[in-house]
Scaffold this active site. Structure first.
Site, short mmCIF file in Angstrom:
data_model
loop_
_atom_site.label_atom_id
_atom_site.label_comp_id
_atom_site.label_asym_id
_atom_site.label_seq_id
_atom_site.Cartn_x
_atom_site.Cartn_y
_atom_site.Cartn_z
N CYS A 160 -7.31 12.76 8.13
CA CYS A 160 -6.87 12.96 6.75
C CYS A 160 -7.93 13.62 5.88
O CYS A 160 -7.59 14.36 4.96
CB CYS A 160 -6.44 11.63 6.14
N CYS B 29 -10.52 3.11 9.62
CA CYS B 29 -9.94 2.95 8.29
C CYS B 29 -9.10 1.68 8.20
O CYS B 29 -9.17 0.93 7.23
CB CYS B 29 -9.09 4.17 7.94
N ALA C 33 0.86 -1.19 0.00
CA ALA C 33 0.00 0.00 0.00
C ALA C 33 0.89 1.23 0.00
O ALA C 33 1.66 1.45 0.93
CB ALA C 33 -0.91 -0.01 1.22
N MET C 34 0.80 2.05 -1.04
CA MET C 34 1.69 3.19 -1.22
C MET C 34 0.88 4.48 -1.21
O MET C 34 0.17 4.80 -2.16
CB MET C 34 2.49 3.04 -2.52
N SER C 35 1.01 5.23 -0.11
CA SER C 35 0.24 6.46 0.05
C SER C 35 0.84 7.64 -0.70
O SER C 35 0.18 8.66 -0.90
CB SER C 35 0.16 6.82 1.53
N GLY C 36 2.11 7.53 -1.06
CA GLY C 36 2.81 8.66 -1.64
C GLY C 36 3.76 9.30 -0.65
O GLY C 36 4.45 10.27 -0.97
N GLY C 37 3.83 8.75 0.57
CA GLY C 37 4.71 9.28 1.59
C GLY C 37 5.99 8.47 1.72
O GLY C 37 6.17 7.43 1.07
N VAL C 38 6.87 8.93 2.59
CA VAL C 38 8.18 8.30 2.73
C VAL C 38 8.08 6.92 3.37
O VAL C 38 8.82 6.00 3.00
CB VAL C 38 9.14 9.21 3.52
N ASP C 39 7.19 6.74 4.34
CA ASP C 39 7.12 5.47 5.05
C ASP C 39 6.70 4.33 4.13
O ASP C 39 7.34 3.26 4.12
CB ASP C 39 6.15 5.58 6.22
N SER C 40 5.63 4.51 3.39
CA SER C 40 5.17 3.44 2.51
C SER C 40 6.15 3.18 1.37
O SER C 40 6.24 2.06 0.88
CB SER C 40 3.78 3.76 1.96
#
Length: 368
Positions: free
Chosen positions: A198, A101, A6-13
């Site tokens: 969010c 969520c 799951a890739m949110s667009g942030g650094v962690d994912s």
């Protein structure tokens, strides 16, 4: 294993997806489109699911050389998270949309779709650890980085969901993750973290609720029923709140007053002194266990906020409910919040608080 990252667009994912690939898994990146009218650009550290975020996730996937897809779950998110959030506040409760969520979207809708498509598991950038026991079953534990630990919002996961979940960042601190992202050449290495909630990009929950529920004028009363102020909607208040009350009559003793109860049936907000906020007895509904349910009364740590303190307690399961007795009082515990139970660093399970009170009998017995 075939894994959906799951890739949110942030650094962690981004780093989580990279680590899963490094571990030898067959990884496919998926960005969840959760907004029915996604903004083009992120205006602040709040908010999520902008077109910019999707683009950032795609660029990382391209750098990793993995397939990338956008899955539209906006309708499901609206029904299961946003509408639930509004309904809970309307009922005088204070929900945690992140837990909802995780329960309904990321580890139900997302995981179910991944399994239906032939994948084996889902990986996310949450800060938590999954520990495998000798018998092959798995436990959910706190992250190494205490400041970033997200095990609280994952407390809704069941043992079956844990068996198909990966949290590759749990053994690493956030500064180390940013450093690793920079070394990998990820553009998102310095991207600001998103903040809750969010779907309320400007952080003004009261205004957001008012736009959806309209103004509903009513009374603010003292514990003896005396009207001390007016409000434009009881849904905008939560137990423990002090700011923004704008009371017309000062307290006789000069002490500050807090919201001690929200009564949606009469559209009334009740205020009182701080000593009325302390509770040590909780009842939680919708109990979910990250393994077997407790057998009898067990000693646990109880946490009622995402970054709140853990309080020693005892707990026991009763069907779909859990009863918790805290060893010391907590202030400002509101119905609708979640209580997550721990055994050391291990997450035992969670429940949605339906009642919070002061166990006066136990208090009197303890003081005798």
């Amino acid at each position: 294993m075939r894994v959906v990252a799951a890739m949110s667009g942030g650094v962690d994912s981004a780093v989580a997806a990279a680590r899963m690939l490094d571990a030898g898994h067959d990884v496919v990146g998926v960005h969840l489109a959760l907004s029915q009218s996604a903004a083009t650009l992120r205006e602040s550290a709040r908010g999520c699911c902008t077109i910019e975020d999707a683009g950032d996730a795609r660029r990382v996937a391209d750098m990793l050389g993995i397939p990338f897809y956008v899955w539209d779950m906006a309708a499901r998110f609206k029904d299961d998270v946003v509408e639930d959030f509004v309904a809970e506040y309307s009922a005088g409760r204070t929900p945690n949309p992140c837990l909802r969520c995780n329960e309904k979207i990321k580890f139900a809708a997302l995981l179910d779709k991944a399994l239906a498509l032939g994948f084996d598991a889902v990986a996310t950038g949450h800060y938590a650890q999954v520990v495998e026991r000798p018998d092959g079953t798995r436990e959910l534990h706190r992250a190494v980085d205490v400041a970033k630990d997200q095990s609280y919002v994952l407390g809704v996961l069941t043992e079956d969901q844990l068996a198909r979940s990966f949290f590759p960042l749990g053994d690493t601190t956030k500064p180390q993750i940013r450093e690793e992202a920079a070394e990998r050449g990820f553009y998102v290495a310095k991207k600001p973290d998103s903040h809750d909630i969010c779907f309320i990009a400007d952080g003004d929950t009261k205004k957001w609720l008012t736009q959806r529920l309209g103004e509903q004028p009513g009374d603010i009363v003292d514990t003896d029923g005396t009207v001390v102020g007016q409000h434009q909607g009881a849904y905008a208040y939560t137990v423990g709140q002090r700011r923004g009350l704008a009371l017309g009559r000062p307290a006789a003793d000069g002490q500050p007053r807090y919201v001690v109860q929200v009564q949606p049936d009469t559209n009334t907000v009740v205020v009182g002194t701080a000593d009325l906020l302390g509770v040590d007895a909780l009842v939680g509904d919708h109990a979910r266990w990250c393994g077997p349910a407790p057998d009898g009364v067990v000693s646990v740590g109880a946490q009622v906020r995402a970054h709140g303190e853990e309080v020693p307690a005892t707990a026991w399961a009763d069907g779909d409910q859990v009863h918790v007795r805290l060893e010391r009082r907590l202030r400002g515990v509101a119905p609708g919040q979640s209580v997550v139970l721990y055994d050391g660093t291990r997450v035992v399970g969670s429940a949605t608080i339906s009642a919070a009170s002061l166990d006066r009998h136990a208090t009197a017995a303890g003081s005798s």
